[in-house]
Design a protein around this motif. Structure first.
Motif, PDB file in Angstrom:
ATOM      1  N   THR A  76      37.137  39.449  31.318  1.00 59.64           N
ATOM      2  CA  THR A  76      36.127  39.419  30.254  1.00 59.64           C
ATOM      3  C   THR A  76      36.228  40.637  29.342  1.00 59.64           C
ATOM      4  OG1 THR A  76      34.507  40.455  31.722  1.00 59.64           O
ATOM      5  CG2 THR A  76      34.499  38.040  31.589  1.00 59.64           C
ATOM      6  N   LEU A  77      36.728  41.736  29.863  1.00 61.54           N
ATOM      7  CA  LEU A  77      36.860  42.960  29.066  1.00 61.54           C
ATOM      8  C   LEU A  77      37.940  42.859  27.996  1.00 61.54           C
ATOM      9  CD1 LEU A  77      36.659  46.035  31.468  1.00 61.54           C
ATOM     10  CD2 LEU A  77      35.242  45.559  29.493  1.00 61.54           C
ATOM     11  N   LEU A  78      39.058  42.269  28.360  1.00 61.39           N
ATOM     12  CA  LEU A  78      40.215  42.222  27.467  1.00 61.39           C
ATOM     13  C   LEU A  78      39.866  41.629  26.101  1.00 61.39           C
ATOM     14  CD1 LEU A  78      43.063  43.260  27.695  1.00 61.39           C
ATOM     15  CD2 LEU A  78      43.752  41.077  28.611  1.00 61.39           C
ATOM     16  N   PRO A  79      39.274  40.449  26.024  1.00 62.28           N
ATOM     17  CA  PRO A  79      38.943  39.914  24.697  1.00 62.28           C
ATOM     18  C   PRO A  79      37.883  40.732  23.968  1.00 62.28           C
ATOM     19  CG  PRO A  79      38.321  38.347  26.439  1.00 62.28           C
ATOM     20  CD  PRO A  79      39.011  39.495  27.086  1.00 62.28           C
ATOM     21  N   LYS A  80      36.963  41.344  24.699  1.00 59.07           N
ATOM     22  CA  LYS A  80      35.934  42.175  24.051  1.00 59.07           C
ATOM     23  C   LYS A  80      36.565  43.405  23.413  1.00 59.07           C
ATOM     24  CE  LYS A  80      32.014  41.036  27.060  1.00 59.07           C
ATOM     25  NZ  LYS A  80      31.067  41.583  28.067  1.00 59.07           N
TER      26      LYS A  80
END
Length: 147
Positions: A76-80
């Protein structure tokens, strides 16, 4: 005062200016990481970005426990994080545990030797008298002499 030092470092030395720029960049990236982990602020206190190597973001955790918890958030962190300027091209997050620095004493220093009590020394001498192996007898006597 902080602005004065910043201007001096940027004008006086190109290398120091680059270091200061990198430090500011890392501060910004870690602020963004904190925003992305807003529901888990404790995790953001234990994990921090230290570098961007190609398309991989390098994150350090202060111990394996927090590193494991951080890894669960990577999908979830990567796209954010890709929405922030300068981090658009990241494809992966590489996680590492921060090594602990424990200073050691120089190896050439020896701890002071403890003396044998007179009782233990006499027991070693008595034992040495009863031993038939000559090398062992001599070793026991030498140890007993160090009392």
């Amino acid at each position: 005062m902080d602005n004065l030092i910043t201007r001096y470092l940027q004008q006086d030395s190109h290398l120091l200016g680059n270091l200061l720029s990198k430090l500011n960049q890392l501060r910004q990236w870690n602020a963004w990481l904190g925003e992305c982990l807003e529901e888990n602020t404790v995790l953001a206190q234990h994990c921090f970005i230290v570098n961007l190597s190609g398309t991989s973001l390098i994150v350090l955790a202060d111990n394996p426990h927090w590193l494991t918890r951080f890894r669960f958030h990577i999908p979830t962190l990567l796209p954010k994080l890709q929405h922030y300027p300068g981090l658009e091209n990241i494809q992966s997050i590489c996680c590492k545990v921060q090594p602990n620095y424990v200073p050691t004493s120089p190896s050439n220093q020896r701890e002071p030797q403890q003396k044998l009590s007179s009782e233990n020394a006499s027991l070693l001498r008595e034992t040495a008298k009863k031993v038939t192996d000559e090398k062992l007898r001599i070793a026991l006597e030498k140890i007993a002499d160090h009392s």
